[in-house]
Motif scaffolding. Structure first.
Motif, PDB file in Angstrom:
ATOM      1  N   PRO A 205      33.902  36.307  43.399  1.00 30.14           N
ATOM      2  CA  PRO A 205      34.080  37.746  43.661  1.00 30.14           C
ATOM      3  C   PRO A 205      34.661  38.453  42.446  1.00 30.14           C
ATOM      4  CG  PRO A 205      34.985  36.400  45.437  1.00 30.14           C
ATOM      5  CD  PRO A 205      34.654  35.460  44.331  1.00 30.14           C
ATOM      6  N   ILE A 206      34.429  39.745  42.349  1.00 27.83           N
ATOM      7  CA  ILE A 206      34.821  40.508  41.178  1.00 27.83           C
ATOM      8  C   ILE A 206      36.330  40.507  40.978  1.00 27.83           C
ATOM      9  CG2 ILE A 206      34.889  42.660  42.485  1.00 27.83           C
ATOM     10  CD1 ILE A 206      33.810  42.177  38.787  1.00 27.83           C
ATOM     11  N   TYR A 207      37.095  40.567  42.092  1.00 25.09           N
ATOM     12  CA  TYR A 207      38.549  40.593  41.951  1.00 25.09           C
ATOM     13  C   TYR A 207      39.096  39.262  41.461  1.00 25.09           C
ATOM     14  CZ  TYR A 207      38.319  38.380  46.573  1.00 25.09           C
ATOM     15  OH  TYR A 207      38.035  37.539  47.617  1.00 25.09           O
ATOM     16  N   PHE A 208      38.394  38.170  41.778  1.00 27.30           N
ATOM     17  CA  PHE A 208      38.846  36.855  41.334  1.00 27.30           C
ATOM     18  C   PHE A 208      38.460  36.593  39.875  1.00 27.30           C
ATOM     19  CE2 PHE A 208      39.143  32.186  41.401  1.00 27.30           C
ATOM     20  CZ  PHE A 208      40.379  32.050  42.022  1.00 27.30           C
TER      21      PHE A 208
ATOM     22  N   PHE B 160      38.718  38.709  37.423  1.00 28.64           N
ATOM     23  CA  PHE B 160      39.790  39.225  36.570  1.00 28.64           C
ATOM     24  C   PHE B 160      40.956  38.241  36.478  1.00 28.64           C
ATOM     25  CE2 PHE B 160      37.702  43.243  37.818  1.00 28.64           C
ATOM     26  CZ  PHE B 160      37.481  43.756  36.539  1.00 28.64           C
ATOM     27  N   PHE B 161      41.213  37.551  37.586  1.00 25.26           N
ATOM     28  CA  PHE B 161      42.275  36.545  37.574  1.00 25.26           C
ATOM     29  C   PHE B 161      41.903  35.369  36.666  1.00 25.26           C
ATOM     30  CE2 PHE B 161      44.123  32.645  39.472  1.00 25.26           C
ATOM     31  CZ  PHE B 161      45.465  32.926  39.220  1.00 25.26           C
TER      32      PHE B 161
END
Length: 225
Positions: free
Chosen positions: A184-187, A189-190
């Motif tokens: 996923p896109i939010y992961f 960045f992590f």
């Protein structure tokens, strides 16, 4: 797509069947800023400060029996390994120090030169060094065998230490970069944040390993005097 994890270390770039990956050892000279070649400048003062610190430390390790200018051998070794380690952190640049061809060539050449010099010029000292002080008479044959084996494997341990540290960090970066495809896109960045942290760690490892190799080589050379 990679065939295996270690394919990133394969010298596959070639021109007319000549491998070009090893040119990374020299191509970094063109990446130095133009101001580096003009004196005085900040780059020169910084590098001169590092060299002076290394010179003092190597001088203390070599002791009173050192030859004049012998510290520059180990400063050159430190500079060469550091240069190639940091250069390998750039994308699409071959890390030459991640191959035993380079690391073993350096360590074996220096170790052989120290051993030949020691056994020719300080034969009695080399024999004494095989038996630690205070060793019981009955254990002397075993201590000679153990010390001989430890001396023989020294160049291999130096080479494997440098190669393994360079390979480990690059493999972690490769694994993290290949895991971003289906996340996923939010992961993502992590994961990018983790890669930046790992890249900073690899930069520190590149500096530490060049320092450790040069220090250990200096200690090995001090034993033959």
């Amino acid at each position: 797509m990679m065939n295996n994890l270690f394919s990133i270390f394969d010298p596959t770039i070639n021109l007319f069947n000549l491998s070009l990956n090893w040119l990374s050892t020299f191509i970094g000279l063109f990446m130095l800023p133009m101001s580096f070649w003009f004196l005085p400048n900040r780059h020169f003062f910084l590098w001169n400060f590092i060299i002076n610190k290394l010179h003092k430390e190597f001088k203390n390790l070599l002791g009173i029996n050192k030859f004049k200018g012998s510290t520059f051998i180990f400063i050159s070794l430190f500079s060469y390994i550091l240069f190639n380690n940091l250069l390998g952190l750039f994308p699409y640049i071959f890390t030459s120090t991640s191959h035993l061809t380079i690391s073993l060539s350096l360590s074996l050449t220096l170790w052989l030169s120290f051993m030949i010099f020691g056994w020719i010029n300080n034969t009695q000292h080399m024999f004494i060094h095989l038996i630690p002080q205070g060793t019981p008479f009955i254990l002397m044959p075993f201590m000679v065998l153990i010390e001989t084996i430890s001396n023989i494997i020294r160049p291999m341990t130096l080479a494997v230490r440098l190669t393994a540290n360079m390979i480990a960090g690059h493999l972690l970066l490769t694994l993290l970069s290949n895991s971003n495809l289906n996340l996923p896109i939010y992961f993502i960045f992590f994961v990018i944040f983790l890669q930046i942290m790992l890249l900073m760690l690899e930069s520190a490892v590149a500096i530490i390993q060049s320092y450790v190799i040069s220090i250990l080589t200096t200690l090995y050379s001090s034993e033959v005097n």
